[in-house]
Design a protein around this motif. Structure first.
Motif, PDB file in Angstrom:
ATOM      1  N   TRP A  99      26.992  18.636 -10.730  1.00  0.00           N
ATOM      2  CA  TRP A  99      27.878  17.511 -11.032  1.00  0.00           C
ATOM      3  C   TRP A  99      28.841  17.284  -9.861  1.00  0.00           C
ATOM      4  CZ3 TRP A  99      33.251  17.873 -13.009  1.00  0.00           C
ATOM      5  CH2 TRP A  99      33.734  16.642 -13.475  1.00  0.00           C
ATOM      6  N   PRO A 100      28.897  16.052  -9.332  1.00  0.00           N
ATOM      7  CA  PRO A 100      29.756  15.798  -8.171  1.00  0.00           C
ATOM      8  C   PRO A 100      31.222  15.563  -8.505  1.00  0.00           C
ATOM      9  CG  PRO A 100      27.847  14.314  -8.238  1.00  0.00           C
ATOM     10  CD  PRO A 100      27.978  14.928  -9.585  1.00  0.00           C
ATOM     11  N   GLY A 101      31.619  15.581  -9.769  1.00  0.00           N
ATOM     12  CA  GLY A 101      33.014  15.315 -10.126  1.00  0.00           C
ATOM     13  C   GLY A 101      33.292  13.828 -10.225  1.00  0.00           C
ATOM     14  N   HIS A 102      34.543  13.456 -10.472  1.00  0.00           N
ATOM     15  CA  HIS A 102      34.876  12.036 -10.614  1.00  0.00           C
ATOM     16  C   HIS A 102      36.155  11.708  -9.859  1.00  0.00           C
ATOM     17  CE1 HIS A 102      37.824  13.451 -13.452  1.00  0.00           C
ATOM     18  NE2 HIS A 102      36.890  13.918 -14.256  1.00  0.00           N
ATOM     19  N   ASP A 103      36.366  10.403  -9.666  1.00  0.00           N
ATOM     20  CA  ASP A 103      37.577   9.961  -8.977  1.00  0.00           C
ATOM     21  C   ASP A 103      38.742   9.847  -9.968  1.00  0.00           C
ATOM     22  OD1 ASP A 103      37.314   7.574 -10.377  1.00  0.00           O
ATOM     23  OD2 ASP A 103      36.539   6.439  -8.671  1.00  0.00           O
ATOM     24  N   ALA A 104      39.885   9.358  -9.485  1.00  0.00           N
ATOM     25  CA  ALA A 104      41.096   9.288 -10.318  1.00  0.00           C
ATOM     26  C   ALA A 104      40.908   8.383 -11.537  1.00  0.00           C
ATOM     27  CB  ALA A 104      42.270   8.807  -9.474  1.00  0.00           C
ATOM     28  N   LYS A 105      40.008   7.392 -11.412  1.00  0.00           N
ATOM     29  CA  LYS A 105      39.748   6.479 -12.540  1.00  0.00           C
ATOM     30  C   LYS A 105      38.685   7.010 -13.496  1.00  0.00           C
ATOM     31  CE  LYS A 105      40.934   2.186 -10.138  1.00  0.00           C
ATOM     32  NZ  LYS A 105      40.351   1.159  -9.260  1.00  0.00           N
TER      33      LYS A 105
END
Ligand code: URA
Length: 191
Positions: free
Chosen positions: A81-87
């Motif tokens: 899983w590459p993670g997510h941005d602030a949104k």
């Protein structure tokens, strides 16, 4: 079953993942699904395409007559899983991560599954498996490149896009499923 990548630290994606999501399905397989990267559900369960996108994809493939557990190998370009941005929008894996993971794992997975057809799910899979932009290549068979070399590839729009906007992508999605069905189950020649 064992996961050969369970203790992989060969790229930066290893830092944020929970489970390494390797792949699911028979060897050999009639078809192979290659997505982009595990999402949050997959990161928790350790299995590919078990979230909302996976449900749409699995239902679609069943509807054209594929028996997924016995006929379809399922994996992703990258296994973490590459993670997510602030949104909260999921990040895309970068080129280095994709190069590392596909040469370490995907190439071998596809050569073990030896699928008649690879479904490249979404723009990144289309780019890395048949070298084409999704908009100009979707729903048609192409010769595979890189880890998919030697196999036929049909790029499909990502089910996540269909779920976000059914009005825009629903018909394209249905056409893609039909193209996969025609490729794998061609009608007998008529007399
Ligand atoms: N989306 C993907 O591209 N892969 C998964 O495994 C799940 C969702």
């Amino acid at each position: 079953d064992t996961n050969p990548a369970a203790n992989c630290y060969q790229c930066g994606l290893s830092a944020r993942r929970n489970k390494v999501v390797y792949g699911d399905g028979p060897n050999p397989a009639l078809g192979a699904i290659v997505g982009e990267a595990p999402g949050q559900s997959e990161n928790l369960y350790g299995r590919p395409f078990v979230g909302a996108s996976g449900k749409l994809l699995r239902e679609g493939l069943s509807s054209i007559g594929l028996d997924i557990p016995t006929e379809v190998y399922i994996t992703n370009l990258v296994k973490c899983w590459p993670g997510h941005d602030a949104k909260g929008k999921q990040l895309a894996p970068n080129a280095e991560e994709i190069r590392t993971c596909t040469s370490l794992y995907l190439k071998g997975q596809l050569n073990a599954a030896t699928p008649t057809l690879i479904l490249a799910i979404g723009a990144l899979a289309a780019k890395w498996l048949c070298g084409k932009a999704l908009a100009s290549s979707a729903n048609q068979p192409w010769p595979g490149i890189g880890p998919a070399e030697g196999y036929a590839v049909i790029p499909l729009y990502h089910p996540a896009a269909v779920l976000r906007n059914r009005k825009k992508w629903g018909l394209t999605w249905e056409k893609g499923l039909k193209a996969v069905g025609r490729y794998l189950f061609p009608p007998p020649p008529s007399e």
